[in-house]
Design a protein around this motif. Sequence first.
Motif, PDB file in Angstrom:
ATOM      1  N   LEU A 229      -1.696  -4.339  -0.434  1.00 24.55           N
ATOM      2  CA  LEU A 229      -1.740  -3.102  -0.575  1.00 24.55           C
ATOM      3  C   LEU A 229      -3.134  -2.448  -0.122  1.00 24.55           C
ATOM      4  O   LEU A 229      -3.186  -1.508   0.323  1.00 24.55           O
ATOM      5  CB  LEU A 229      -1.579  -2.695  -2.180  1.00 24.55           C
ATOM      6  CG  LEU A 229      -0.289  -2.599  -2.567  1.00 24.55           C
ATOM      7  CD1 LEU A 229      -0.043  -2.395  -4.028  1.00 24.55           C
ATOM      8  CD2 LEU A 229       0.532  -1.363  -1.747  1.00 24.55           C
TER       9      LEU A 229
ATOM     10  N   ALA B 267      -3.199   4.264   5.344  1.00 24.05           N
ATOM     11  CA  ALA B 267      -2.540   5.263   4.518  1.00 24.05           C
ATOM     12  C   ALA B 267      -3.873   6.608   4.688  1.00 24.05           C
ATOM     13  O   ALA B 267      -4.801   6.351   4.433  1.00 24.05           O
ATOM     14  CB  ALA B 267      -2.459   4.769   2.921  1.00 24.05           C
TER      15      ALA B 267
ATOM     16  N   LEU C  77       3.153   1.105   6.756  1.00 22.54           N
ATOM     17  CA  LEU C  77       3.671  -0.124   6.743  1.00 22.54           C
ATOM     18  C   LEU C  77       5.118   0.142   7.670  1.00 22.54           C
ATOM     19  O   LEU C  77       5.804   1.011   7.752  1.00 22.54           O
ATOM     20  CB  LEU C  77       4.213  -0.231   5.245  1.00 22.54           C
ATOM     21  CG  LEU C  77       5.181  -1.687   5.021  1.00 22.54           C
ATOM     22  CD1 LEU C  77       4.230  -2.842   5.227  1.00 22.54           C
ATOM     23  CD2 LEU C  77       5.631  -1.514   3.777  1.00 22.54           C
TER      24      LEU C  77
ATOM     25  N   ALA D 283       2.951  -1.097  -5.995  1.00 25.87           N
ATOM     26  CA  ALA D 283       2.351   0.051  -5.915  1.00 25.87           C
ATOM     27  C   ALA D 283       2.505   0.724  -7.273  1.00 25.87           C
ATOM     28  O   ALA D 283       1.468   1.458  -7.885  1.00 25.87           O
ATOM     29  CB  ALA D 283       2.477   1.112  -5.014  1.00 25.87           C
TER      30      ALA D 283
ATOM     31  N   ARG E  47       9.444  -3.505   2.294  1.00 28.63           N
ATOM     32  CA  ARG E  47       8.965  -1.882   1.670  1.00 28.63           C
ATOM     33  C   ARG E  47       9.262  -1.864   0.181  1.00 28.63           C
ATOM     34  O   ARG E  47       8.482  -1.136  -0.663  1.00 28.63           O
ATOM     35  CB  ARG E  47       9.598  -0.727   2.515  1.00 28.63           C
ATOM     36  CG  ARG E  47       9.125   0.630   2.108  1.00 28.63           C
ATOM     37  CD  ARG E  47       9.697   1.760   3.048  1.00 28.63           C
ATOM     38  NE  ARG E  47       9.071   1.408   4.441  1.00 28.63           N
ATOM     39  CZ  ARG E  47       8.066   2.047   4.649  1.00 28.63           C
ATOM     40  NH1 ARG E  47       7.225   2.620   3.637  1.00 28.63           N
ATOM     41  NH2 ARG E  47       7.317   2.029   5.847  1.00 28.63           N
TER      42      ARG E  47
ATOM     43  N   LEU F 141      -3.347  -2.078   3.575  1.00 29.82           N
ATOM     44  CA  LEU F 141      -2.853  -0.534   3.817  1.00 29.82           C
ATOM     45  C   LEU F 141      -3.724   0.343   3.695  1.00 29.82           C
ATOM     46  O   LEU F 141      -3.488   1.501   4.411  1.00 29.82           O
ATOM     47  CB  LEU F 141      -1.407  -0.292   3.313  1.00 29.82           C
ATOM     48  CG  LEU F 141      -0.134  -1.365   3.693  1.00 29.82           C
ATOM     49  CD1 LEU F 141       0.823  -1.076   2.809  1.00 29.82           C
ATOM     50  CD2 LEU F 141       0.115  -1.044   5.134  1.00 29.82           C
TER      51      LEU F 141
ATOM     52  N   LEU G 258       1.758   3.429   1.494  1.00 30.23           N
ATOM     53  CA  LEU G 258       2.710   2.782   2.546  1.00 30.23           C
ATOM     54  C   LEU G 258       3.025   3.375   3.884  1.00 30.23           C
ATOM     55  O   LEU G 258       4.027   2.907   4.425  1.00 30.23           O
ATOM     56  CB  LEU G 258       4.490   2.582   1.783  1.00 30.23           C
ATOM     57  CG  LEU G 258       4.241   1.813   0.506  1.00 30.23           C
ATOM     58  CD1 LEU G 258       5.508   1.456  -0.210  1.00 30.23           C
ATOM     59  CD2 LEU G 258       3.182   0.509   0.419  1.00 30.23           C
ATOM     60  N   THR G 259       2.308   4.664   3.890  1.00 29.77           N
ATOM     61  CA  THR G 259       2.610   5.263   5.276  1.00 29.77           C
ATOM     62  C   THR G 259       2.372   4.561   6.465  1.00 29.77           C
ATOM     63  O   THR G 259       3.318   4.802   7.668  1.00 29.77           O
ATOM     64  CB  THR G 259       1.602   6.426   5.339  1.00 29.77           C
ATOM     65  OG1 THR G 259       0.324   6.166   5.314  1.00 29.77           O
ATOM     66  CG2 THR G 259       2.189   7.518   4.356  1.00 29.77           C
TER      67      THR G 259
ATOM     68  N   PHE H  24       6.705  -3.694  -1.852  1.00 31.93           N
ATOM     69  CA  PHE H  24       5.356  -2.952  -1.864  1.00 31.93           C
ATOM     70  C   PHE H  24       5.362  -1.979  -2.654  1.00 31.93           C
ATOM     71  O   PHE H  24       4.373  -1.528  -3.467  1.00 31.93           O
ATOM     72  CB  PHE H  24       5.128  -2.531  -0.210  1.00 31.93           C
ATOM     73  CG  PHE H  24       4.394  -3.457   0.733  1.00 31.93           C
ATOM     74  CD1 PHE H  24       3.256  -3.467   0.724  1.00 31.93           C
ATOM     75  CD2 PHE H  24       5.250  -4.257   1.265  1.00 31.93           C
ATOM     76  CE1 PHE H  24       2.511  -4.257   1.433  1.00 31.93           C
ATOM     77  CE2 PHE H  24       4.558  -5.410   1.975  1.00 31.93           C
ATOM     78  CZ  PHE H  24       3.026  -5.530   2.228  1.00 31.93           C
ATOM     79  N   ALA H  25       6.563  -0.941  -2.715  1.00 32.18           N
ATOM     80  CA  ALA H  25       6.658   0.065  -3.456  1.00 32.18           C
ATOM     81  C   ALA H  25       6.666  -0.316  -5.189  1.00 32.18           C
ATOM     82  O   ALA H  25       5.924   0.354  -6.119  1.00 32.18           O
ATOM     83  CB  ALA H  25       7.878   0.943  -3.291  1.00 32.18           C
TER      84      ALA H  25
ATOM     85  N   ASP I 190       0.116   7.800  -1.451  1.00 34.75           N
ATOM     86  CA  ASP I 190       1.264   6.923  -0.644  1.00 34.75           C
ATOM     87  C   ASP I 190       0.503   5.972   0.228  1.00 34.75           C
ATOM     88  O   ASP I 190       0.459   6.035   1.609  1.00 34.75           O
ATOM     89  CB  ASP I 190       2.051   7.995   0.177  1.00 34.75           C
ATOM     90  CG  ASP I 190       3.236   7.622   0.690  1.00 34.75           C
ATOM     91  OD1 ASP I 190       3.651   6.488   0.663  1.00 34.75           O
ATOM     92  OD2 ASP I 190       3.626   8.345   1.624  1.00 34.75           O
TER      93      ASP I 190
END
Length: 324
Positions: A49, A10, A20, A312, A305, A52, A17-18, A308-309, A15
């Motif tokens: 997380l 990341a 992922l 986060a 995703r 990432l 998850l960039t 993960f979101a 952010d």
Amino acid sequence: MFAVYADSFASSADDPLTGLVVGERPDPIAPDGWTTVTVKAASLNHHDLWSLRGVGLKAESLPMILGCDAAGYDEDGNEVVVHAVVSDPDWTGDETFDPRRSLLSERHQGTFADKVIVPRRNVVPKPASLSFAEAACLPTAWLTAYRMLFTQGDLKAGDTVLVQGAGGGVATALIALARAGGLRVLATSRDEAKRAKALELGAHEVYESGARLPVKVDAVMETVGRATWSHSIRALRPGGRIVISGTTSGPDLDDAELTRIFFLQLSVIGSTMGTRGELAALVNMLDSTGVRPVVDRVLPMTAARDGFAAMAAGDVFGKIVFTR
């Protein structure tokens, strides 16, 4: 094969998850002494997380399939749970002390895929009483909680324990396992809804974070760090112990409460993951007691995703499970 992996790190903490990717990776080939597990369910951890963000994962290891936890079928068709700690082949004894140990998804490809390869000694039989989704919650968060309570904490039935930060995967496991082990369980959370869920899960009493408690406790289970540390130390009886396995609010302390620690002869004990033997004991405990992991939501791995979101954003109570 299908896989969920980190392709880059990341660029911004806002952010994570960039990097992922949900896509395809080559099928793994098991070397001598390893076995291939067909994954039926895998659960999400904060470790994923952090990966990432590049914590515990080197750029030269990318792309890396994420995921530490899984349950599925071994090569003989047996239902198994995967132990996530990979120790050196020559290591004997408690593998959490092996300086060369790693978790799946650090040096070895992880579990968010159709298949994962692990050392043969890293598979534990899954009882029929546990679903694949339930079993997939155990190898990281629930194993961490088991070791904190019963190995490092050395707690026995009748002891009183405080669990800080009810809501996360380890904290919910701590509450459920502590209640099943005959402990008096107190829990804290900033969120009223999470306090209510902690009561449903088995906590005897719940309090707002930082609230004055009516009793001093034998032990505190600490996963939050900076935000709760002073409260944890002040909650202990003389001679009590704090077991810490994480610092989700940050590792730096404004006041370590050192005077209170030495004057009251408190013990501060670190705890990391657990052993294969402890995972087997944990599985047997759930099989015999009927205690089950708290599953926040079950998603197909193709929707990883979204999971993960949610983690986060902190929108979780219990475990997020991905299924295949």
